[in-house]
Design a protein around this motif. Structure first.
Motif, PDB file in Angstrom:
ATOM      1  N   LEU A  31       0.815  -1.218   0.000  1.00  0.00           N
ATOM      2  CA  LEU A  31       0.000   0.000   0.000  1.00  0.00           C
ATOM      3  C   LEU A  31       0.848   1.267   0.000  1.00  0.00           C
ATOM      4  N   LEU A  32       1.768   1.384   0.920  1.00  0.00           N
ATOM      5  CA  LEU A  32       2.543   2.621   1.034  1.00  0.00           C
ATOM      6  C   LEU A  32       3.436   2.830  -0.186  1.00  0.00           C
ATOM      7  N   ASP A  33       4.018   1.759  -0.708  1.00  0.00           N
ATOM      8  CA  ASP A  33       4.863   1.897  -1.901  1.00  0.00           C
ATOM      9  C   ASP A  33       4.053   2.396  -3.089  1.00  0.00           C
ATOM     10  N   VAL A  34       2.863   1.834  -3.278  1.00  0.00           N
ATOM     11  CA  VAL A  34       2.040   2.245  -4.406  1.00  0.00           C
ATOM     12  C   VAL A  34       1.627   3.714  -4.263  1.00  0.00           C
ATOM     13  N   LEU A  35       1.316   4.128  -3.043  1.00  0.00           N
ATOM     14  CA  LEU A  35       0.848   5.491  -2.837  1.00  0.00           C
ATOM     15  C   LEU A  35       1.978   6.517  -2.829  1.00  0.00           C
ATOM     16  N   LEU A  36       3.159   6.141  -2.335  1.00  0.00           N
ATOM     17  CA  LEU A  36       4.190   7.143  -2.056  1.00  0.00           C
ATOM     18  C   LEU A  36       5.484   6.973  -2.842  1.00  0.00           C
ATOM     19  N   LYS A  37       5.762   5.801  -3.333  1.00  0.00           N
ATOM     20  CA  LYS A  37       7.049   5.535  -3.975  1.00  0.00           C
ATOM     21  C   LYS A  37       7.116   6.153  -5.369  1.00  0.00           C
ATOM     22  N   PRO A  38       8.269   6.733  -5.750  1.00  0.00           N
ATOM     23  CA  PRO A  38       8.445   7.159  -7.149  1.00  0.00           C
ATOM     24  C   PRO A  38       8.745   5.945  -8.021  1.00  0.00           C
ATOM     25  N   TRP A  39       7.956   5.756  -9.083  1.00  0.00           N
ATOM     26  CA  TRP A  39       8.110   4.601  -9.953  1.00  0.00           C
ATOM     27  C   TRP A  39       8.734   5.026 -11.278  1.00  0.00           C
ATOM     28  N   PRO A  40       9.514   4.141 -11.914  1.00  0.00           N
ATOM     29  CA  PRO A  40      10.135   4.490 -13.194  1.00  0.00           C
ATOM     30  C   PRO A  40       9.085   4.683 -14.283  1.00  0.00           C
ATOM     31  N   ARG A  41       9.479   5.385 -15.326  1.00  0.00           N
ATOM     32  CA  ARG A  41       8.653   5.479 -16.518  1.00  0.00           C
ATOM     33  C   ARG A  41       8.793   4.184 -17.312  1.00  0.00           C
ATOM     34  N   CYS A  42       7.778   3.860 -18.077  1.00  0.00           N
ATOM     35  CA  CYS A  42       7.739   2.572 -18.773  1.00  0.00           C
ATOM     36  C   CYS A  42       8.325   2.696 -20.171  1.00  0.00           C
ATOM     37  N   ARG A  43       9.272   1.810 -20.486  1.00  0.00           N
ATOM     38  CA  ARG A  43       9.949   1.825 -21.783  1.00  0.00           C
ATOM     39  C   ARG A  43       9.486   0.677 -22.686  1.00  0.00           C
ATOM     40  N   VAL A  44       8.353   0.078 -22.325  1.00  0.00           N
ATOM     41  CA  VAL A  44       7.771  -1.042 -23.078  1.00  0.00           C
ATOM     42  C   VAL A  44       6.416  -0.605 -23.622  1.00  0.00           C
ATOM     43  N   PRO A  45       6.061  -0.950 -24.859  1.00  0.00           N
ATOM     44  CA  PRO A  45       4.735  -0.582 -25.388  1.00  0.00           C
ATOM     45  C   PRO A  45       3.606  -1.171 -24.537  1.00  0.00           C
ATOM     46  N   VAL A  46       2.594  -0.334 -24.261  1.00  0.00           N
ATOM     47  CA  VAL A  46       1.496  -0.767 -23.384  1.00  0.00           C
ATOM     48  C   VAL A  46       0.150  -0.381 -23.992  1.00  0.00           C
ATOM     49  N   LEU A  47      -0.773  -1.339 -23.945  1.00  0.00           N
ATOM     50  CA  LEU A  47      -2.190  -1.075 -24.185  1.00  0.00           C
ATOM     51  C   LEU A  47      -2.900  -1.199 -22.855  1.00  0.00           C
ATOM     52  N   GLY A  48      -3.597  -0.134 -22.456  1.00  0.00           N
ATOM     53  CA  GLY A  48      -4.381  -0.162 -21.235  1.00  0.00           C
ATOM     54  C   GLY A  48      -5.857  -0.308 -21.560  1.00  0.00           C
ATOM     55  N   ILE A  49      -6.516  -1.254 -20.904  1.00  0.00           N
ATOM     56  CA  ILE A  49      -7.939  -1.486 -21.121  1.00  0.00           C
ATOM     57  C   ILE A  49      -8.684  -1.327 -19.802  1.00  0.00           C
ATOM     58  N   TRP A  50      -9.743  -0.542 -19.843  1.00  0.00           N
ATOM     59  CA  TRP A  50     -10.601  -0.319 -18.669  1.00  0.00           C
ATOM     60  C   TRP A  50     -12.055  -0.476 -19.095  1.00  0.00           C
ATOM     61  N   SER A  51     -12.896  -0.955 -18.192  1.00  0.00           N
ATOM     62  CA  SER A  51     -14.306  -1.179 -18.491  1.00  0.00           C
ATOM     63  C   SER A  51     -15.181  -0.223 -17.695  1.00  0.00           C
ATOM     64  N   ASP A  52     -16.235   0.284 -18.340  1.00  0.00           N
ATOM     65  CA  ASP A  52     -17.030   1.331 -17.689  1.00  0.00           C
ATOM     66  C   ASP A  52     -17.927   0.809 -16.569  1.00  0.00           C
ATOM     67  N   GLY A  53     -17.988  -0.521 -16.392  1.00  0.00           N
ATOM     68  CA  GLY A  53     -18.735  -1.074 -15.277  1.00  0.00           C
ATOM     69  C   GLY A  53     -17.856  -1.532 -14.134  1.00  0.00           C
ATOM     70  N   ASP A  54     -16.611  -1.059 -14.097  1.00  0.00           N
ATOM     71  CA  ASP A  54     -15.677  -1.461 -13.046  1.00  0.00           C
ATOM     72  C   ASP A  54     -16.056  -0.787 -11.730  1.00  0.00           C
ATOM     73  N   ASP A  55     -16.341  -1.590 -10.719  1.00  0.00           N
ATOM     74  CA  ASP A  55     -16.757  -1.059  -9.421  1.00  0.00           C
ATOM     75  C   ASP A  55     -15.592  -0.648  -8.543  1.00  0.00           C
ATOM     76  N   TYR A  56     -14.362  -0.961  -8.940  1.00  0.00           N
ATOM     77  CA  TYR A  56     -13.227  -0.809  -8.041  1.00  0.00           C
ATOM     78  C   TYR A  56     -12.156   0.162  -8.530  1.00  0.00           C
ATOM     79  N   LEU A  57     -12.220   0.543  -9.793  1.00  0.00           N
ATOM     80  CA  LEU A  57     -11.151   1.349 -10.381  1.00  0.00           C
ATOM     81  C   LEU A  57     -11.723   2.418 -11.291  1.00  0.00           C
TER      82      LEU A  57
END
Length: 276
Positions: free
Chosen positions: A200-226
């Motif tokens: 939890l604390l790492d996700v909220l507070l840690k600085p994370w690197p930028r991503c150097r790999v191609p990414v497709l992000g998919i999200w659904s409009d009925g997601d109750d959690y995100l």
């Protein structure tokens, strides 16, 4: 459906339940909470038919894989480091495509961040770049993701979930009864919730690197959690190609609810980045 490809593999100090089927470029599937490798059962036949060597495994603490005691065992770097060890034992050479859902998406992101040379491309379902998730607004943290906070209550969260809480918290899960049965095994629920407690604390507070790999992000409009925000804003943390797709009329468990759509998008995306 996946029984024929199941084996048990020791990687490092843990025994993993692993599924491998098909030939061609390797495609690694990473499940999330509270699931296991069976999450991908509706997609595997078509992914194999599309020419991929499909590898799925129960992450530490889930399914048939060992569940080491102690919160620290579930730090995200430990989950990520399981992957190269396991691929080595499976004699998978060269970079792989990665498809991850929920916590599997976070693991996939971090695998791409820490081991970019091992990842051809990533398809992250539901959860965005860890920095984007950590910087998401109060609606994500206090409304959509409030469960992450009450999961911190050791003992109380387990009691609640196993005494009717699962049915109230995830009524739309297509395999809810199977999840409850699996999580009722001694120690399994605590092991899986330790993902939230250890990181939890790492996700909220840690600085994370930028991503150097191609990414497709998919999200659904009925997601109750995100929220959509935490996925779309992942673009800010990219140094490679980024694409975003919004699926309408789907809930959180896209691999089970909309397997055909996700399979088609996966094959289309991964084919852009090499099938040899």
């Amino acid at each position: 459906m996946m029984k024929d490809g199941i084996r048990f593999v020791k990687a490092g100090e843990l025994n993993f339940r692993v599924f491998v089927r098909g030939h061609g470029v390797p495609l690694l599937l990473l499940h999330g909470f509270p699931d296991n490798l069976e999450m991908w059962s509706k997609m595997v036949p078509d992914l194999v038919a599309a020419g991929y060597k499909v590898i799925a495994f129960d992450q530490r603490g889930f399914g048939g894989t060992d569940a080491p005691p102690g919160r620290a065992c579930y730090k995200i770097e430990n989950l990520v480091n399981d992957i190269p060890r396991l691929l080595n034992e499976l004699e998978i050479k060269g970079p792989v495509h990665v498809l991850g859902h929920d916590w599997g998406a976070i693991t996939g992101w971090c695998f791409a961040l820490f081991y970019p040379d091992m990842v051809k491309s990533l398809l992250a379902v539901s959860v965005g770049h860890p920095q984007s998730y950590g910087k998401a607004g109060l609606y994500q943290k206090l409304i959509k993701g409030f469960y992450v906070l009450w999961f911190q209550a050791s003992g109380m969260a387990e009691y609640y979930l196993l005494h009717g809480g699962f049915k109230r918290w995830m009524p739309s899960h297509p395999k809810g009864e199977e999840v409850i049965k699996e999580m009722s095994r001694p120690g399994r629920l605590t092991a899986s919730i330790n993902l939230y407690r250890a990181n939890l604390l790492d996700v909220l507070l840690k600085p994370w690197p930028r991503c150097r790999v191609p990414v497709l992000g998919i999200w659904s409009d009925g997601d109750d959690y995100l929220t959509e925000e935490q996925m779309k804003n992942s673009e800010k943390y990219m140094e490679a190609d980024w694409q975003y797709l919004r699926i309408k009329g789907a809930g959180h468990w896209i691999p089970l609810e909309n397997p055909a759509v996700l399979t088609n998008e996966s094959v289309s995306w991964f084919s852009r980045w090499g099938n040899d």
